[in-house]
Design a protein around this motif. Structure first.
Motif, PDB file in Angstrom:
ATOM      1  N   THR A  73      20.032  30.457  -2.583  1.00 43.79           N
ATOM      2  CA  THR A  73      20.183  29.529  -1.462  1.00 43.79           C
ATOM      3  C   THR A  73      21.619  29.047  -1.414  1.00 43.79           C
ATOM      4  O   THR A  73      22.140  28.527  -2.417  1.00 43.79           O
ATOM      5  N   LYS A  74      22.254  29.183  -0.270  1.00 49.97           N
ATOM      6  CA  LYS A  74      23.637  28.745  -0.126  1.00 49.97           C
ATOM      7  C   LYS A  74      23.665  27.225   0.017  1.00 49.97           C
ATOM      8  O   LYS A  74      22.979  26.647   0.869  1.00 49.97           O
ATOM      9  N   LYS A  75      24.474  26.569  -0.818  1.00 53.90           N
ATOM     10  CA  LYS A  75      24.538  25.111  -0.822  1.00 53.90           C
ATOM     11  C   LYS A  75      25.810  24.596  -0.161  1.00 53.90           C
ATOM     12  O   LYS A  75      25.853  23.479   0.329  1.00 53.90           O
ATOM     13  N   ASP A  76      26.862  25.391  -0.181  1.00 55.53           N
ATOM     14  CA  ASP A  76      28.151  24.988   0.371  1.00 55.53           C
ATOM     15  C   ASP A  76      28.954  26.264   0.609  1.00 55.53           C
ATOM     16  O   ASP A  76      28.445  27.380   0.406  1.00 55.53           O
ATOM     17  N   THR A  77      30.191  26.098   0.986  1.00 57.06           N
ATOM     18  CA  THR A  77      31.007  27.288   1.245  1.00 57.06           C
ATOM     19  C   THR A  77      31.215  28.121  -0.006  1.00 57.06           C
ATOM     20  O   THR A  77      31.399  29.329   0.069  1.00 57.06           O
ATOM     21  N   ASP A  78      31.201  27.461  -1.183  1.00 60.05           N
ATOM     22  CA  ASP A  78      31.453  28.201  -2.422  1.00 60.05           C
ATOM     23  C   ASP A  78      30.435  27.885  -3.511  1.00 60.05           C
ATOM     24  O   ASP A  78      30.717  27.988  -4.692  1.00 60.05           O
ATOM     25  N   LYS A  79      29.227  27.466  -3.086  1.00 57.18           N
ATOM     26  CA  LYS A  79      28.202  27.110  -4.066  1.00 57.18           C
ATOM     27  C   LYS A  79      26.858  27.702  -3.659  1.00 57.18           C
ATOM     28  O   LYS A  79      26.535  27.771  -2.469  1.00 57.18           O
ATOM     29  N   VAL A  80      26.091  28.125  -4.674  1.00 57.72           N
ATOM     30  CA  VAL A  80      24.739  28.620  -4.432  1.00 57.72           C
ATOM     31  C   VAL A  80      23.794  28.024  -5.467  1.00 57.72           C
ATOM     32  O   VAL A  80      24.198  27.635  -6.568  1.00 57.72           O
ATOM     33  N   ALA A  81      22.526  27.941  -5.107  1.00 58.49           N
ATOM     34  CA  ALA A  81      21.457  27.559  -6.032  1.00 58.49           C
ATOM     35  C   ALA A  81      20.552  28.769  -6.217  1.00 58.49           C
ATOM     36  O   ALA A  81      20.216  29.455  -5.243  1.00 58.49           O
TER      37      ALA A  81
END
Length: 690
Positions: A73-81
């Motif tokens: 799951t994409k959380k931000d432009t450069d973060k995923v969960a």
């Protein structure tokens, strides 16, 4: 649901970004600097392999139909969960475990202790492999070093069941034909061979191999010690001992300070091969109380003069402790060790006592079984205590001048002691399985050239059992008994019929390794002391001219803090403790415990006879490299007791101790909110309580 999630997380490569330490977590809330926060990046190749890693993890533990799916799951432009969805599926269950031997070597009980894969449990391949290794080691410990252990697994995929068979072929016994030593330069081959517990002609046993290697390291003569067995097909084994020598001499120096003992310095020198033969020479010296007179009451240092009424110099002169010891291992046999030593000391507690002593000791120790020792010790000491009346009156239970004068002279304290101990715990710092036990018998009389004469016996037992995965259930029992011999008073030159016991030999309870609801040594018979000036100040009927023994210690204006409770020690002690230690987070463990203790004395019938208590508590431990850092809070029951009160008075122109006619009802716990806090007794230490 069926496995430890933390272990499952370790089996995969992908990890979440996290703080590098729990201690630094508050900083991680403020900053994500690489010094305090570790950034984990998504490696696509490794991430694609993680479901397979998780399935293998489950396969080894008996779950052969486990499925693992992932969701990103994409959380931000450069973060995923990342989520790993695990469908465990049914396990393959073991319906039977059989062990066969080509000829009987191991008993049914020995087999049961080593087969850790049981029926009616999942087919755990890790437990199966461990069982195979344990059985092989058990055969090796009986001399069958070339034994074969085969495993046969039969699986029914329809019923999801399996049967396991261990086939043991001990083959023939192996013996040691020769031992070769390599790598030694300054340490003779004879010294190395003497340190081994296994010799040519002996059965080749795994336990003796490990004992020999441990003995090499314990000598402190080697940085590295390994015993190798070149591949040999016959039953006659040649062992190769490879060593890397360490420096034979070691010296250490240290300095420090405390708010009460001022500055201290210490030095230690050890020679691990004194005149050869792995003979160990140890010299140690420490000096304390340095600069006491000039630092007293200044900066952070406590003002201890307020406790001193006369002759201050004797309490603030430097203290010291010095010893010289020589130990000879392999005395007539590998199992024996002989030690001799010299010692001297000067200790002091400002305003209470100055203790001087010197003497020598001789100890013979024999290892009767692995990690089980028996020793005999004779210690000769000339001891002199320079102290005020209150020290002798409280600690010896006698207050007449004749006896006090006798106790101030040089006295000999020279017991003969027999000690046995056995250690079957699995870890020296934080044991979770096994037990430790020790017993001590001590005798001092005219035969041992001792003025203090007594018989003394102690016993100590600690038992540990694993609780679930990482928890420990521990129990502890301590017993002690001492009886003074009738000839003690005559040997001391004291005109009394009292049973005189040296305070060092009495039993005390309470403290961080005892009954934790009490302070150090505070559980047991006690007396109260109070300054005579404070008594006369608060009791309006106790004016000058009125005998101070008639003053009342129970006037309302006297607070419990005006009195000091002094432990008397006892002739008998019994302690029983139970503690549950459980993992909290990482290396942080929690604990709940309950301690019980009983101390009684027969030194003086006019003083309190006995005291008992049960105290629960809780605490935390952080398992550091130097041992568990322990914080315990014991809960004091707050029981009141009626105690004698001792003060000072002028008698025939001299200041002496007297006991008040009236006793005081005393409790260390106040009332209200303050009383609740008074019940909580804090202990900080390194190492488990038992």
């Amino acid at each position: 649901k069926s496995v430890d999630v933390s272990e499952l997380r370790k089996s995969i490569a992908t990890d979440a970004s996290h703080c590098v330490s729990a201690i630094l977590r508050p900083l991680c809330w403020i900053t994500q600097s690489p010094y305090v926060f570790k950034h984990e990046y998504l490696n696509q190749d490794e991430f694609e392999r993680d479901p397979l890693r998780a399935r293998v993890f489950y396969w080894k533990r008996g779950f052969r139909e486990t499925q693992v799916d992932t969701v990103v799951t994409k959380k931000d432009t450069d973060k995923v969960a990342i989520t790993f969805n695990v469908t465990e599926g049914p396990p393959t269950m073991v319906t039977a475990v059989d062990v066969t031997q080509s000829f009987e070597v191991l008993t049914d009980r020995e087999i049961a202790r080593r087969v850790v894969l049981g029926a009616n449990s999942p087919l755990n391949l890790i437990r199966l492999d461990s069982s195979r290794i344990f059985l092989s080691q058990a055969l090796w410990d009986k001399g069958y070093a070339d034994a074969l252990v085969d495993t046969v697994i039969t699986i029914d995929t329809v019923s999801k069941s399996a049967t396991v068979e261990f086939a043991l072929d001990p083959r023939s016994k192996a013996t040691v034909s020769d031992i070769i030593v390599e790598g030694n330069e300054n340490i003779s081959t004879r010294v190395i061979l003497n340190s081994l517990t296994i010799h040519p002609g002996d059965l080749f046993k795994r336990s003796e191999l490990l004992r020999s290697q441990r003995a090499l390291y314990e000598s402190n003569l080697f940085r590295r010690a390994a015993i190798e067995i070149p591949r040999q097909n016959d039953s006659s084994k040649v062992l190769v001992v490879k060593v890397q020598e360490a420096p034979q001499r070691e010296a250490r120096a240290s300095a420090g300070f405390s708010t009460v003992d001022f500055f201290q310095v210490e030095g230690r020198f050890t020679h691990y091969n004194f005149f050869g033969g792995a003979r160990r020479l140890e010299a140690a010296a420490a000096a304390g109380n340095l600069f006491a007179s000039s630092l007293n009451g200044k900066f952070i240092f406590k003002n201890t003069f307020e406790n001193v009424r006369s002759n201050r110099d004797r309490y603030f002169a430097p203290t010291f402790n010095a010893s010289l010891g020589l130990r000879q291992p392999w005395f007539k046999s590998y199992e024996n060790e002989l030690g001799v030593g010299l010692f001297a000391h000067r200790r002091s507690a400002p305003g209470i006592y100055v203790d001087r002593g010197f003497g020598s000791s001789t100890t013979f120790t024999r290892e009767v079984l692995e990690r089980a020792f028996a020793s005999a010790t004779y210690r000769f000491e000339v001891n002199r205590v320079d102290a005020g009346d209150i020290y002798f009156c409280v600690n010896f239970g006698v207050c007449d001048e004749g006896t006090l004068d006798a106790l101030r002279r040089n006295q000999q304290l020279s017991p003969f002691t027999i000690t046995t101990s056995i250690n079957r715990a699995d870890d020296p710092l934080s044991p979770s399985q096994g037990y430790r036990a020790s017993a001590n018998l001590e005798h001092a009389s005219g035969f041992t050239v001792s003025d203090f004469r007594y018989n003394r016996a102690t016993g100590d037992l600690a038992v540990y059992r694993r609780f679930r995965q990482r928890g420990t259930l521990a129990g502890h029992l301590r017993l002690g008994w001492i009886r003074a011999l009738a000839s003690t008073a005559g040997a001391l030159g004291a005109p009394t019929d009292a049973a005189l016991l040296h305070p060092r030999k009495r039993f005390y309870a309470g403290g961080s390794r005892s009954v934790r609801g009490y302070g150090e040594n505070q559980l047991g018979p006690r007396v109260l002391t109070i300054a005579s000036s404070r008594l006369r100040e608060e009791d309006p009927t106790c004016v000058e001219g009125v005998p101070i023994v008639s003053c009342s210690p129970n006037v309302e204006s006297l607070d419990r803090l005006d009195f000091e409770a002094r432990p008397l020690g006892g002739n008998f002690v019994a302690e029983l403790s139970a503690e549950l230690r459980f993992p909290a987070w990482g290396q942080l463990f929690g604990a709940v415990f309950i301690d019980a203790g009983y101390v009684s004395q027969r030194t003086n019938p006019d003083l309190p006879r006995r005291r008992a208590a049960v105290t629960p508590g809780f605490g935390a431990r952080y398992r550091s490299p130097v041992g568990p850092i322990r914080v315990d809070i014991g809960i004091n029951p707050g029981l009141a007791e009626t105690l004698p009160v001792v003060t000072d008075a002028m008698v025939d122109g001299e200041r002496r101790l007297v006991t008040l006619t009236e006793r005081r009802r005393f409790s260390t716990v106040g009332s209200g909110v303050r009383g609740i806090l008074d019940r909580l007794v804090l202990h900080l230490s390194i190492g488990e309580a038992f």
